[in-house]
Design a protein around this motif. Structure first.
Motif, PDB file in Angstrom:
ATOM      1  N   VAL A 126       0.861  -1.185   0.000  1.00  0.00           N
ATOM      2  CA  VAL A 126       0.000   0.000   0.000  1.00  0.00           C
ATOM      3  C   VAL A 126       0.893   1.229   0.000  1.00  0.00           C
ATOM      4  CG1 VAL A 126      -0.185  -0.018   2.540  1.00  0.00           C
ATOM      5  CG2 VAL A 126      -1.873   1.234   1.173  1.00  0.00           C
ATOM      6  N   LYS A 127       0.529   2.212  -0.815  1.00  0.00           N
ATOM      7  CA  LYS A 127       1.219   3.495  -0.872  1.00  0.00           C
ATOM      8  C   LYS A 127       0.216   4.596  -0.576  1.00  0.00           C
ATOM      9  CE  LYS A 127       4.148   1.949  -4.723  1.00  0.00           C
ATOM     10  NZ  LYS A 127       4.457   2.186  -6.154  1.00  0.00           N
ATOM     11  N   VAL A 128       0.679   5.635   0.105  1.00  0.00           N
ATOM     12  CA  VAL A 128      -0.132   6.832   0.329  1.00  0.00           C
ATOM     13  C   VAL A 128       0.605   7.999  -0.309  1.00  0.00           C
ATOM     14  CG1 VAL A 128      -1.176   8.385   2.011  1.00  0.00           C
ATOM     15  CG2 VAL A 128      -1.092   5.921   2.475  1.00  0.00           C
ATOM     16  N   LEU A 129      -0.060   8.703  -1.204  1.00  0.00           N
ATOM     17  CA  LEU A 129       0.531   9.845  -1.914  1.00  0.00           C
ATOM     18  C   LEU A 129      -0.251  11.111  -1.611  1.00  0.00           C
ATOM     19  CD1 LEU A 129       1.074   8.297  -5.474  1.00  0.00           C
ATOM     20  CD2 LEU A 129       2.800   8.599  -3.699  1.00  0.00           C
ATOM     21  N   ARG A 130       0.461  12.208  -1.508  1.00  0.00           N
ATOM     22  CA  ARG A 130      -0.144  13.540  -1.343  1.00  0.00           C
ATOM     23  C   ARG A 130       0.293  14.388  -2.535  1.00  0.00           C
ATOM     24  NH1 ARG A 130       1.316  18.604   0.319  1.00  0.00           N
ATOM     25  NH2 ARG A 130      -0.175  19.793   1.601  1.00  0.00           N
ATOM     26  N   HIS A 235      -3.770  -6.669  -9.163  1.00  0.00           N
ATOM     27  CA  HIS A 235      -5.060  -6.015  -8.922  1.00  0.00           C
ATOM     28  C   HIS A 235      -4.812  -4.827  -7.991  1.00  0.00           C
ATOM     29  CE1 HIS A 235      -9.448  -5.900  -9.036  1.00  0.00           C
ATOM     30  NE2 HIS A 235      -9.388  -5.482  -7.772  1.00  0.00           N
ATOM     31  N   HIS A 236      -5.463  -3.701  -8.285  1.00  0.00           N
ATOM     32  CA  HIS A 236      -5.314  -2.485  -7.480  1.00  0.00           C
ATOM     33  C   HIS A 236      -6.672  -2.005  -6.989  1.00  0.00           C
ATOM     34  CE1 HIS A 236      -1.106  -1.124  -8.696  1.00  0.00           C
ATOM     35  NE2 HIS A 236      -1.322  -2.161  -9.497  1.00  0.00           N
ATOM     36  N   LEU A 237      -6.682  -1.464  -5.787  1.00  0.00           N
ATOM     37  CA  LEU A 237      -7.818  -0.703  -5.274  1.00  0.00           C
ATOM     38  C   LEU A 237      -7.281   0.654  -4.845  1.00  0.00           C
ATOM     39  CD1 LEU A 237     -10.729  -1.778  -3.001  1.00  0.00           C
ATOM     40  CD2 LEU A 237      -9.442   0.295  -2.463  1.00  0.00           C
ATOM     41  N   ASN A 238      -7.889   1.709  -5.365  1.00  0.00           N
ATOM     42  CA  ASN A 238      -7.470   3.075  -5.039  1.00  0.00           C
ATOM     43  C   ASN A 238      -8.541   3.795  -4.235  1.00  0.00           C
ATOM     44  OD1 ASN A 238      -5.257   4.706  -7.425  1.00  0.00           O
ATOM     45  ND2 ASN A 238      -5.063   2.730  -6.433  1.00  0.00           N
ATOM     46  N   ILE A 239      -8.102   4.540  -3.223  1.00  0.00           N
ATOM     47  CA  ILE A 239      -8.967   5.450  -2.469  1.00  0.00           C
ATOM     48  C   ILE A 239      -8.481   6.864  -2.774  1.00  0.00           C
ATOM     49  CG2 ILE A 239      -9.923   6.051  -0.217  1.00  0.00           C
ATOM     50  CD1 ILE A 239      -8.808   3.359   0.815  1.00  0.00           C
ATOM     51  N   ASN A 240      -9.403   7.765  -3.089  1.00  0.00           N
ATOM     52  CA  ASN A 240      -9.036   9.133  -3.466  1.00  0.00           C
ATOM     53  C   ASN A 240      -9.916  10.139  -2.734  1.00  0.00           C
ATOM     54  OD1 ASN A 240      -7.364   8.534  -6.220  1.00  0.00           O
ATOM     55  ND2 ASN A 240      -9.138   7.197  -6.082  1.00  0.00           N
ATOM     56  N   THR A 241      -9.337  11.278  -2.401  1.00  0.00           N
ATOM     57  CA  THR A 241     -10.114  12.407  -1.886  1.00  0.00           C
ATOM     58  C   THR A 241      -9.329  13.679  -2.137  1.00  0.00           C
ATOM     59  OG1 THR A 241     -11.440  13.199  -0.018  1.00  0.00           O
ATOM     60  CG2 THR A 241      -9.214  12.433   0.491  1.00  0.00           C
ATOM     61  N   VAL A 242     -10.006  14.828  -2.022  1.00  0.00           N
ATOM     62  CA  VAL A 242      -9.374  16.133  -2.215  1.00  0.00           C
ATOM     63  C   VAL A 242      -9.720  17.016  -1.024  1.00  0.00           C
ATOM     64  CG1 VAL A 242      -9.350  18.251  -3.612  1.00  0.00           C
ATOM     65  CG2 VAL A 242      -9.382  16.006  -4.732  1.00  0.00           C
ATOM     66  N   VAL A 257      -5.404  19.692  -2.330  1.00  0.00           N
ATOM     67  CA  VAL A 257      -4.505  18.548  -2.332  1.00  0.00           C
ATOM     68  C   VAL A 257      -5.284  17.268  -2.634  1.00  0.00           C
ATOM     69  CG1 VAL A 257      -3.014  17.097  -0.896  1.00  0.00           C
ATOM     70  CG2 VAL A 257      -2.846  19.585  -0.758  1.00  0.00           C
ATOM     71  N   LEU A 258      -4.745  16.477  -3.553  1.00  0.00           N
ATOM     72  CA  LEU A 258      -5.290  15.155  -3.873  1.00  0.00           C
ATOM     73  C   LEU A 258      -4.553  14.108  -3.049  1.00  0.00           C
ATOM     74  CD1 LEU A 258      -6.891  13.101  -5.664  1.00  0.00           C
ATOM     75  CD2 LEU A 258      -4.983  13.262  -7.296  1.00  0.00           C
ATOM     76  N   TRP A 259      -5.310  13.281  -2.327  1.00  0.00           N
ATOM     77  CA  TRP A 259      -4.752  12.176  -1.556  1.00  0.00           C
ATOM     78  C   TRP A 259      -5.087  10.868  -2.264  1.00  0.00           C
ATOM     79  CZ3 TRP A 259      -2.520  13.181   3.410  1.00  0.00           C
ATOM     80  CH2 TRP A 259      -2.678  14.496   3.879  1.00  0.00           C
ATOM     81  N   ILE A 260      -4.095   9.995  -2.391  1.00  0.00           N
ATOM     82  CA  ILE A 260      -4.299   8.710  -3.066  1.00  0.00           C
ATOM     83  C   ILE A 260      -3.744   7.585  -2.204  1.00  0.00           C
ATOM     84  CG2 ILE A 260      -3.768   7.290  -5.093  1.00  0.00           C
ATOM     85  CD1 ILE A 260      -3.419   9.870  -6.665  1.00  0.00           C
ATOM     86  N   VAL A 261      -4.568   6.589  -1.970  1.00  0.00           N
ATOM     87  CA  VAL A 261      -4.111   5.340  -1.358  1.00  0.00           C
ATOM     88  C   VAL A 261      -4.188   4.271  -2.437  1.00  0.00           C
ATOM     89  CG1 VAL A 261      -4.515   3.605   0.431  1.00  0.00           C
ATOM     90  CG2 VAL A 261      -4.992   6.012   0.899  1.00  0.00           C
ATOM     91  N   ASP A 262      -3.054   3.658  -2.740  1.00  0.00           N
ATOM     92  CA  ASP A 262      -2.989   2.627  -3.783  1.00  0.00           C
ATOM     93  C   ASP A 262      -2.643   1.288  -3.129  1.00  0.00           C
ATOM     94  OD1 ASP A 262      -2.791   1.242  -6.197  1.00  0.00           O
ATOM     95  OD2 ASP A 262      -0.679   1.793  -6.462  1.00  0.00           O
ATOM     96  N   ILE A 263      -3.629   0.393  -3.052  1.00  0.00           N
ATOM     97  CA  ILE A 263      -3.447  -0.949  -2.493  1.00  0.00           C
ATOM     98  C   ILE A 263      -3.345  -1.923  -3.662  1.00  0.00           C
ATOM     99  CG2 ILE A 263      -4.378  -2.703  -0.929  1.00  0.00           C
ATOM    100  CD1 ILE A 263      -6.187  -0.450   0.228  1.00  0.00           C
ATOM    101  N   SER A 264      -2.309  -2.773  -3.678  1.00  0.00           N
ATOM    102  CA  SER A 264      -2.128  -3.677  -4.814  1.00  0.00           C
ATOM    103  C   SER A 264      -1.535  -5.000  -4.370  1.00  0.00           C
ATOM    104  CB  SER A 264      -1.217  -3.036  -5.871  1.00  0.00           C
ATOM    105  OG  SER A 264       0.088  -2.833  -5.351  1.00  0.00           O
ATOM    106  N   ALA A 265      -1.759  -6.007  -5.203  1.00  0.00           N
ATOM    107  CA  ALA A 265      -1.219  -7.353  -4.959  1.00  0.00           C
ATOM    108  C   ALA A 265      -1.334  -8.148  -6.249  1.00  0.00           C
ATOM    109  CB  ALA A 265      -1.977  -8.062  -3.837  1.00  0.00           C
TER     110      ALA A 265
END
Length: 301
Positions: A126-130, A235-242, A257-265
């Motif tokens: 999982v990655k969290v990006l700002r 497979h990825h699941l992304n969570i996004n908000t601003v 600011v855009l926040w992204i959580v990228d969960i993958s496996a």
């Protein structure tokens, strides 16, 4: 790996203006917290060393730009300066933190990777990006970012979720290593503490060599020997908000600011990660210090 930490249960809290604390120790059933501090200028080590993170971040920054604008959020209609936001998320049991950095101030206009964590036994991460939204040569009027702001901060936006998903997912579809890309479903929205979040999923097949088109279609091969390489599907699941963020240089101005959580496996492992993914989806929040504390208390009760 250096800096590598393991927790039976870990809650990652990226909090602004809070001093960095050591993780709370306790029994295997206790909950540990990791709290980040404000960093006006992270060192070069805070920039992701992973090629994919850089490519995704660069693509987002290039296609979704905007100069600092007043927010459309209902609570900011008097144009009052918004409070600083932090973030938190509970990691599944057994997941490990590989990299973690504090949330920068509102004047930081570079993309920042705040967290990289995962479960190596399943190839999951999982990655969290700002990502601050700003104008770019590719989008001088900030149209892409205006679309995101409207979708996430207006109660009844004209923008559709489909168009937002298509816009955000391009950053992944256009990575150099992307061999094939396919959206999975239509996505969904959820609202918590008046903050709107959008979730969507996709499958991404990677080629770790050179992609070559021939008479039999596209193949993946080594660039030096021409040996055919296997591709791997994730497979990825992304969570996004601003969110609106205050700046330090102006009493009136604030950025979005855009926040992204990228969960993958790996795709074949995804069905075994239902509980782990659910934990992260349920507990990821962005908010003020008070909102994060309230959310943490409700989760642990």
């Amino acid at each position: 790996m250096a800096g590598h930490r393991s927790r039976s249960t870990v809650v990652i809290v990226g909090a602004i203006y809070i001093a960095l604390r050591a993780a709370l120790s306790g029994s295997p059933k206790s909950t540990a917290f990791s709290v980040g501090k404000l960093r006006a200028d992270d060192s070069a080590a805070s920039l992701s060393s992973r090629r994919d993170t850089i490519q995704v971040a660069t693509s987002f920054a290039a296609s979704l730009g905007l100069s600092p604008l007043p927010t459309f959020a209902e609570e900011a209609k008097d144009e009052a300066k918004p409070p600083p936001r932090g973030w938190q998320m509970k990691l599944p049991e057994g997941w490990q933190i590989f990299r973690q950095f504090g949330v920068p101030g509102g004047d930081e206009m570079r993309t920042k990777e705040l967290l990289l964590a995962g479960d190596p036994s399943k190839g999951a991460e999982v990655k969290v990006l700002r990502i601050p939204l700003q104008t770019t040569p590719q989008d001088p009027d900030g149209t892409g970012a205006l679309t995101l702001i409207e979708y996430f901060q207006i109660p009844f936006p004209r923008v559709t979720r489909k168009s937002v998903v298509e816009s955000l997912s391009k950053a992944f579809a256009r990575q150099k290593a992307t061999y094939a890309f396919e959206l999975d479903g239509d996505g969904e929205d959820r609202v918590q503490d008046k903050q709107k979040y959008m979730l969507y999923e996709f499958d991404l097949t990677r080629c770790e060599g050179r992609q070559v088109f021939g008479s039999n279609g596209k193949i993946c091969q080594r660039s030096d020997t021409g040996e055919v390489l296997d591709t791997k599907k994730f497979h990825h699941l992304n969570i996004n908000t601003v969110t609106p963020e205050p700046t330090q240089t102006s009493r009136e101005a604030f950025a979005e600011v855009l926040w992204i959580v990228d969960i993958s496996a790996p795709a074949e492992n995804w069905k075994n990660l239902t509980s782990a993914v659910g934990t992260m989806v349920k507990t990821f929040t962005v908010g003020t210090v008070e909102q994060l504390n309230a959310g943490r208390n409700s989760t642990s009760s």
